[in-house]
Design an enzyme around this catalytic site. Structure first.
Site, mmCIF file in Angstrom:
data_model
loop_
_atom_site.group_PDB
_atom_site.id
_atom_site.type_symbol
_atom_site.label_atom_id
_atom_site.label_comp_id
_atom_site.label_asym_id
_atom_site.label_seq_id
_atom_site.Cartn_x
_atom_site.Cartn_y
_atom_site.Cartn_z
ATOM 1 N N HIS A 104 0.834 -1.198 0.000
ATOM 2 C CA HIS A 104 0.000 0.000 0.000
ATOM 3 C C HIS A 104 0.865 1.243 0.000
ATOM 4 O O HIS A 104 2.000 1.228 0.501
ATOM 5 C CB HIS A 104 -0.924 0.012 1.224
ATOM 6 C CG HIS A 104 -1.820 -1.178 1.313
ATOM 7 N ND1 HIS A 104 -2.981 -1.299 0.590
ATOM 8 C CD2 HIS A 104 -1.721 -2.333 2.042
ATOM 9 C CE1 HIS A 104 -3.575 -2.457 0.858
ATOM 10 N NE2 HIS A 104 -2.814 -3.100 1.742
ATOM 11 N N HIS A 154 -11.729 0.648 3.143
ATOM 12 C CA HIS A 154 -10.753 -0.449 3.109
ATOM 13 C C HIS A 154 -9.502 -0.103 3.928
ATOM 14 O O HIS A 154 -8.427 0.170 3.387
ATOM 15 C CB HIS A 154 -10.369 -0.794 1.674
ATOM 16 C CG HIS A 154 -9.523 -2.036 1.582
ATOM 17 N ND1 HIS A 154 -9.987 -3.278 1.934
ATOM 18 C CD2 HIS A 154 -8.231 -2.215 1.189
ATOM 19 C CE1 HIS A 154 -9.025 -4.168 1.759
ATOM 20 N NE2 HIS A 154 -7.937 -3.553 1.306
#
Length: 350
Positions: free
Chosen positions: A15, A37
Site C-alpha cells: 500500500h 478499506h
C-alpha cells in the site's frame, strides 16, 4: 567483526503511504473523497491529515468533501452533466451576442463526442446527413359550387388566398386556394369533377390536409351547402312579402360578422331568458336582465348587464368585448365566456 557497509530501509508494504496518497489526491483534484478499506484508526488519522492539508492550501469553496462511511452505509453523490455544442451555419449569423437563456431551434448532431447545432437546411453543408421531402397529392371528387367551397374554406381557416391561372376544363379558369404559407394548395379546374389537394408532407400539414379533404366533401353534401348552391324550383307557390323577410332568410343573407353577432345573441339567450340585442354595422349591444346574482349584496331588484361586442372587419375574427354590470363576478363570467365563443367561432389560424 565490523563491516564497512551502508544500511537502507526499504518498505515492502503493498500500500502507498500518506505522502503518496496526498500527492495522488492533489494531482487528481477530486471534489469528493471517500475513505474505505482500512483500519478505522488509521483512516481517521488520514482523514484528519487531509482536512488539515486542504484547510491550509485551498479556499473553503474549493475544498473537497472527505467522508469515512462505516461498512454497508450508502454514499450518494450527484454529478451534473454538462454538455456543450457549437452553433453553426445560418443559426450563427447574427449581429449581436446571444442573450442568456435565449432559445436556439435547430438539429443537434453528435459525431466523435463533438456536438453541433445547425438549421435543417444546413445539414448537408456541415454534416454528412441529407434532408429529403415528400410531396403529397390527392384527387378528391368535387361537383359542388366553387363559391360554396370558398365560403367553407374561409370560414374554417384563416389566411386562405385565392388565385386564378390559365383556362381549364369547360372554359373555366383554374382556381387555386393556398394556405399555410403555400404549403397546402387546392387546385380546381384542371380536371373535370376533381379537386386536387397538394401539400408538403409534415405532421402539421398532414393534419390540415385531412381537414381540407373533409371540408371539400362536406361542402358538397351538408345541408348548408345544399341550401347555398341550390336554385329555386319552378313550381308555383304562394307569394312572399319581400319587404318583411323571415328571420331565417335574414340570418342566411347576412355577412360573417352579422352571423357571429347573432350567434352571440343566441348563446346569451340560452343562458339568460331576457336578452335584448341591437345591431349596428359590425357591432352589437346586448342588454341582459336577470334575477340571479353571483356577488353578495349586489341584488336589489332585477340586475341589468350591458354587453358591447365590436368586430374589426367583416370577417368576424377579432372582437372587442366589454361588459358593464354591477355584479363584477357575473360580468367577469360573461366576458370570459364571450371571449371563448368568439375564439371558437373564428377561423383556425394555420
Amino acid at each position: 567483526q565490523p563491516l564497512n557497509c551502508l544500511v537502507d530501509y526499504v518498505s515492502f508494504s503493498a500500500h502507498v503511504d500518506f505522502m503518496q496518497n496526498r500527492q495522488f489526491i492533489e494531482k487528481v483534484a477530486p471534489k469528493h473523497i471517500v475513505l474505505v478499506h482500512g483500519a478505522r484508526e488509521e483512516m481517521g488519522r488520514l482523514k484528519n491529515a487531509l482536512l488539515n492539508f486542504f484547510r491550509k492550501m485551498k479556499a473553503e469553496k474549493d475544498r473537497p468533501t472527505i467522508t469515512m462511511p462505516p461498512n454497508l452505509q450508502e454514499v450518494t453523490y450527484k454529478f451534473p452533466q454538462r454538455r456543450s455544442a457549437k452553433v453553426m451555419g445560418s443559426l450563427a449569423e447574427r449581429e449581436g451576442e446571444p442573450l442568456d437563456g435565449e432559445e436556439v431551434k435547430g438539429v443537434m448532431v453528435t459525431h466523435n463526442f463533438a456536438s453541433k447545432i445547425v438549421a435543417p437546411k444546413d445539414l448537408s453543408t456541415f454534416t454528412p446527413l441529407r434532408v429529403g421531402s415528400i410531396s403529397s397529392k390527392l384527387h378528391v371528387p368535387f361537383a359542388g359550387s366553387l363559391s360554396t367551397l370558398e365560403l367553407f374554406m374561409t370560414e374554417m381557416f384563416m389566411g386562405v388566398e385565392k388565385t386564378e391561372e390559365g383556362e381549364g376544363v369547360g372554359g373555366m379558369n383554374i382556381v387555386i386556394f393556398s394556405m399555410h404559407d403555400g404549403e397546402i394548395k387546392i387546385v380546381i379546374g384542371k380536371a373535370r369533377g376533381v379537386a386536387t389537394v397538394e401539400w408538403n408532407a409534415s405532421p402539421s400539414n398532414d393534419v390540415i390536409a385531412d381537414a381540407v379533404v373533409a371540408l371539400i366533401m362536406h361542402s358538397q353534401s351538408s345541408t348548408a351547402s345544399i341550401r347555398l348552391s341550390s336554385k329555386p324550383c319552378r313550381h308555383p307557390r304562394a307569394p312572399q312579402d319581400d319587404d318583411e323577410p323571415s328571420s331565417k332568410r335574414a340570418r342566411e343573407s347576412g355577412t360573417t360578422t352579422e352571423s357571429r353577432l347573432r350567434f352571440i345573441a343566441d348563446t346569451l339567450t340560452d343562458q339568460f331568458d331576457d336578452v335584448e340585442a341591437v345591431y349596428e354595422a359590425r357591432s352589437a349591444t346586448y342588454e341582459i336582465s336577470t334575477d340571479s346574482s353571483h356577488q353578495k349584496g349586489t341584488l336589489d331588484g332585477p340586475l341589468t348587464c350591458t354587453v358591447n361586442v365590436e368586430f374589426e372587419d367583416e370577417k368576424g375574427i377579432n372582437a372587442k368585448i366589454s361588459v358593464d354590470c354591477a355584479d363584477s363576478v357575473l360580468a367577469k363570467n360573461v366576458h370570459e365566456t364571450l371571449i371563448g365563443v368568439t375564439a371558437a367561432a373564428a377561423p383556425i389560424n394555420v
